[in-house]
Design an enzyme around this catalytic site. Structure first.
Site, short mmCIF file in Angstrom:
data_model
loop_
_atom_site.label_atom_id
_atom_site.label_comp_id
_atom_site.label_asym_id
_atom_site.label_seq_id
_atom_site.Cartn_x
_atom_site.Cartn_y
_atom_site.Cartn_z
CB SER A 208 -0.90 -0.02 1.24
OG SER A 208 -1.66 1.15 1.32
CE LYS B 66 -4.69 0.01 0.33
NZ LYS B 66 -5.31 -0.82 1.38
CE LYS C 140 -4.02 3.84 2.14
NZ LYS C 140 -5.26 3.28 2.72
CG ASP D 46 -7.71 2.30 0.47
OD1 ASP D 46 -8.87 2.75 0.56
OD2 ASP D 46 -7.13 1.75 1.43
CD GLU E 242 -8.77 -0.96 0.59
OE1 GLU E 242 -7.80 -1.17 -0.16
OE2 GLU E 242 -8.70 -1.05 1.83
CG ASP F 242 -10.54 -0.93 4.83
OD1 ASP F 242 -10.85 -1.36 5.95
OD2 ASP F 242 -9.44 -0.36 4.63
N GLY G 80 -4.11 -4.14 6.04
CA GLY G 80 -3.09 -3.84 7.04
C GLY G 80 -3.42 -2.57 7.80
O1 OSB Z 1 -7.20 1.77 4.41
O2 OSB Z 1 -6.06 0.00 4.32
C1 OSB Z 1 -6.22 1.13 4.74
C2 OSB Z 1 -3.11 2.30 6.66
C3 OSB Z 1 -3.70 2.99 7.68
C4 OSB Z 1 -5.06 3.07 7.76
C5 OSB Z 1 -5.85 2.48 6.77
C6 OSB Z 1 -5.28 1.79 5.72
C7 OSB Z 1 -3.87 1.72 5.66
C8 OSB Z 1 -3.17 1.08 4.56
C9 OSB Z 1 -1.78 0.55 4.84
O3 OSB Z 1 -3.60 1.01 3.43
C10 OSB Z 1 -1.77 -0.90 5.11
C11 OSB Z 1 -0.44 -1.36 5.62
O4 OSB Z 1 0.56 -1.22 4.90
O5 OSB Z 1 -0.38 -1.84 6.76
MG MG Z 2 -8.36 0.67 3.06
#
Ligand code: OSB
Ligand code: MG
Length: 379
Positions: free
Chosen positions: A141, A167, A169, A194, A219, A244, A296
């Site tokens: 991510s 992924k 953001k 996401d 997402e 999510d 995560g």
């Molecule tokens: O939306 O999945 C999410 C991190 C913090 C809060 C929400 C999210 C995330 C991530 C990172 O996408 C996931 C990771 O690398 O642990």
């Molecule tokens: Mg997410």
């Protein structure tokens, strides 16, 4: 199967603060460090189990925080756990049923019971969960970057490291053009976005444009508590929607699937209250032909190990967000650390979570410690 009930003798909450190697930016804010609890549990045989709380210091992702986790564990959940022996880790979520929500607080304790239970049985946790995979595919991510150029560079680095799915953001103003640049440079990678709830149905035109980019999924584009507008949106998009934030339980998953609000579900152990509920959602999705993957929460090693174990279940058919320890931390709290080679984590076959807690490192990050014990339970 152990026939003997488990009597939890002692629960220790280690409060840790760990600095991220790189700040991580989402549509709701930037993370520089992670503050959380390591839950350590000991039973009447001296076996121990570990868990991590995953809530952040601010209630941006969900309503829970480090402080609410502490309050709920100390005032309600630990006393319930110490009240009497338990026969199986599945009993923990039942015992917590009288407490509304607070799933991350519940999960931190529940996953520690699972680890402990597996260790008592001298069995890897993933096998106790019904997992079958010896290795799992992982993606990564990537937080919001200031420019498309920087984003492409970051993606390139992770492509070269072998991660199986990128992924990205997104948020309004940092979405279509950024993703388009990534897609132009990497026509063949598995790519997804996401949004962490940054859009509404007013953004329908923009969201429809993302269909051009051959994304695996988008997402949580809409509100954190919505499954109705997501169904409307899904009917307008060819890109699959993954939920999510909206999914806190098996019941939420069932309703979202029945409404066709999503085609994919991100399962986070903490968000749904533990491994028993995660398994329930997994089994239901397997039955319904809904793909799942493991999300995560910027976990340290113990949380990461639980994610690895869960991901060995068969319906986790898409790469998750469980990247290597070294992506987040200078030094992780487990040995060995979680290592990713060619986009794959080899699942440890040692009892329980399969990684040892590095006490010295844990103590170096620790800012507080509280011990709860119950001498009333007889072995
Ligand atoms: O939306 O999945 C999410 C991190 C913090 C809060 C929400 C999210 C995330 C991530 C990172 O996408 C996931 C990771 O690398 O642990
Ligand atoms: Mg997410």
């Amino acid at each position: 199967m152990t026939s003997k009930p488990i009597s939890i003798r002692e629960v220790t909450l280690h409060r840790l603060v760990m600095r991220l190697i790189n700040p991580f930016t989402t549509s709701f804010g930037t993370f520089q460090e992670k503050e959380f609890f390591v839950v350590e549990m000991e039973d009447e045989t001296g076996a121990s189990g570990f868990g991590e709380s995953v809530a952040f210091t601010s209630p941006w992702y969900s309503e829970e925080t480090v402080e609410t986790n502490k309050h709920m564990m100390e005032q309600f959940l630990i006393p319930l756990l110490l009240q009497s022996a338990i026969n199986h880790p599945d009993d923990v979520s039942k015992r917590f049923e009288s407490i509304r929500r607070n799933n991350m607080a519940k999960s931190a304790l529940e996953v520690a019971v699972w680890d402990l239970y597996a260790k008592r049985n001298q069995n890897p946790l993933y096998k106790e969960l019904g997992g079958t995979k010896q290795q799992i595919d992982v993606g990564i991510s990537i937080g919001i970057q200031p420019t498309a150029k920087e984003l492409v560079q970051v993606v390139e680095g992770f492509v070269n490291e072998g991660y199986k799915r990128m992924k990205i953001k997104i948020k309004p103003g940092s979405d279509y053009e950024m993703l388009k640049e990534v897609r132009r440079h990497f026509p063949d990678i598995l790519l997804m976005a996401d949004a962490n709830s940054a859009y509404t149905l007013d953004d329908l035109d923009l969201l429809k444009k993302l269909d051009e980019l051959d994304l695996m999924m988008i997402e949580q584009p809409l509100a954190h508590d919505d499954i109705v507008d997501h169904a409307t949106l899904q009917s307008e998009l060819s890109t699959p929607i993954c939920l999510d934030e909206s999914i806190h339980s098996f019941e939420d998953a069932r309703k979202a699937v029945e409404l066709e609000s999503c085609k994919i579900i991100n399962i986070k152990i903490g968000r749904v209250g533990g491994l028993t509920e995660s398994k329930k959602i997994h089994d239901y999705c397997a039955q319904q032909g809904i793909a799942v993957w493991c999300g995560g929460m910027l976990e340290a090693g113990i949380g990461r190990a639980h994610n690895v174990a869960l991901t060995t279940l068969p319906q986790f058919i898409l790469p998750g967000d469980t990247a290597a320890s070294s992506r987040y931390w200078e030094k992780d709290i487990i040995v060995p650390e979680v290592i990713v080679e060619n986009g794959v984590i080899h699942v440890p076959n040692r009892p329980g979570i399969g990684y040892e807690v590095n006490r010295q490192v844990l103590e170096s990050y620790r800012v507080d410690k509280t011990v709860f014990s119950n001498k009333n339970i007889l072995a």
